[in-house]
Design a protein around this motif. Sequence first.
Motif, PDB file in Angstrom:
ATOM      1  N   LEU A 186       0.826  -1.208   0.000  1.00  0.00           N
ATOM      2  CA  LEU A 186       0.000   0.000   0.000  1.00  0.00           C
ATOM      3  C   LEU A 186       0.860   1.258   0.000  1.00  0.00           C
ATOM      4  N   LYS A 187       1.980   1.236   0.708  1.00  0.00           N
ATOM      5  CA  LYS A 187       2.878   2.389   0.693  1.00  0.00           C
ATOM      6  C   LYS A 187       3.400   2.650  -0.715  1.00  0.00           C
ATOM      7  N   THR A 188       3.629   1.589  -1.449  1.00  0.00           N
ATOM      8  CA  THR A 188       4.127   1.732  -2.818  1.00  0.00           C
ATOM      9  C   THR A 188       3.039   2.225  -3.756  1.00  0.00           C
ATOM     10  N   ARG A 189       1.801   1.742  -3.550  1.00  0.00           N
ATOM     11  CA  ARG A 189       0.708   2.076  -4.451  1.00  0.00           C
ATOM     12  C   ARG A 189       0.039   3.406  -4.148  1.00  0.00           C
ATOM     13  N   ALA A 190       0.108   3.857  -2.913  1.00  0.00           N
ATOM     14  CA  ALA A 190      -0.617   5.066  -2.521  1.00  0.00           C
ATOM     15  C   ALA A 190      -0.129   6.279  -3.313  1.00  0.00           C
ATOM     16  N   LEU A 191      -1.082   7.068  -3.770  1.00  0.00           N
ATOM     17  CA  LEU A 191      -0.786   8.288  -4.512  1.00  0.00           C
ATOM     18  C   LEU A 191      -0.814   9.465  -3.545  1.00  0.00           C
ATOM     19  N   GLN A 192       0.309  10.127  -3.392  1.00  0.00           N
ATOM     20  CA  GLN A 192       0.437  11.256  -2.461  1.00  0.00           C
ATOM     21  C   GLN A 192       0.059  12.531  -3.217  1.00  0.00           C
ATOM     22  N   LEU A 193      -1.199  12.923  -3.103  1.00  0.00           N
ATOM     23  CA  LEU A 193      -1.767  13.906  -4.020  1.00  0.00           C
ATOM     24  C   LEU A 193      -1.996  15.291  -3.420  1.00  0.00           C
ATOM     25  N   VAL A 194      -1.941  15.425  -2.120  1.00  0.00           N
ATOM     26  CA  VAL A 194      -2.188  16.736  -1.484  1.00  0.00           C
ATOM     27  C   VAL A 194      -1.193  16.942  -0.341  1.00  0.00           C
ATOM     28  N   GLY A 195      -1.135  18.175   0.159  1.00  0.00           N
ATOM     29  CA  GLY A 195      -0.402  18.461   1.375  1.00  0.00           C
ATOM     30  C   GLY A 195       1.105  18.441   1.266  1.00  0.00           C
ATOM     31  N   GLY A 196       1.631  18.429   0.038  1.00  0.00           N
ATOM     32  CA  GLY A 196       3.077  18.375  -0.117  1.00  0.00           C
ATOM     33  C   GLY A 196       3.646  19.636  -0.732  1.00  0.00           C
ATOM     34  N   ARG A 197       4.941  19.786  -0.622  1.00  0.00           N
ATOM     35  CA  ARG A 197       5.585  20.988  -1.160  1.00  0.00           C
ATOM     36  C   ARG A 197       5.523  21.032  -2.685  1.00  0.00           C
ATOM     37  N   HIS A 198       5.282  19.872  -3.316  1.00  0.00           N
ATOM     38  CA  HIS A 198       5.240  19.828  -4.771  1.00  0.00           C
ATOM     39  C   HIS A 198       3.857  19.473  -5.321  1.00  0.00           C
ATOM     40  N   THR A 199       2.840  19.373  -4.451  1.00  0.00           N
ATOM     41  CA  THR A 199       1.493  19.059  -4.923  1.00  0.00           C
ATOM     42  C   THR A 199       0.716  20.357  -5.132  1.00  0.00           C
TER      43      THR A 199
END
Length: 244
Positions: A141-154
Amino acid sequence: MAEPVRILAAGSLRHALPDIAAAFEETTGIPVSLSLGPAGLLRERIEAGDPFDLFASANMAHPRHLVSIGLAKEAICFARNRLVILARAGLGLTMENLVTVLSAPSTRIGTSTPGDDPSGDYAFEMFDRLEICHPGLGDALKTRALQLVGGRHTPAGRSAAALIAGGAVDLFLGYASNARLHEKDPDLGIVDIPPEYSPNIEYGLVLRNGAADEAVALRDFLMSDHAEQLLVRHGFESRVGAGP
């Protein structure tokens, strides 16, 4: 007129804190200046020299770090939250089939960005808990999860509901206080996470070293029963029972 008390706060407080600030100003006459964002990035801004009087984080780690490097004092828990899953209704997700649905490679999973935003850290903590009970699943799940908000580059302004509606993901792991805003949306469902997988979410508050009496007054107000009632009204949980 008094100088505003400057509070940097986690974005998940964007609905509750304006109400609390308004109640504080009405009671004391002291204005409040509010800046919102991912708590990890706000902590970096503070370390880089951004002015602040209070910092309200969606975890305890960032406030405690500021205490440890001498920029603030006495990290205290002022609210609690829960991690839930906001999912498209057609996915048919329930607490009972949670592991099965998450295990399916076709299920598109969205999270916030670990490190930059505590919401992402909590999502990955959930994956760690799943890994203990279902070896291999949490790491996948860590590999598949899409980190789409809340980041310095999102991109800014994205919401979990919009990402689901736009087809970017099938479900999103986020705070109960945010998900409750979509309770009446027939296209979305809110699913609780079983206790054995659910992280403990505590919101931390620190006062800048040398802060003025007005900032101390706001800190005390945030710890009052009145502020807690407003937080609960906005989907947060009582701080009672929170750890030190």
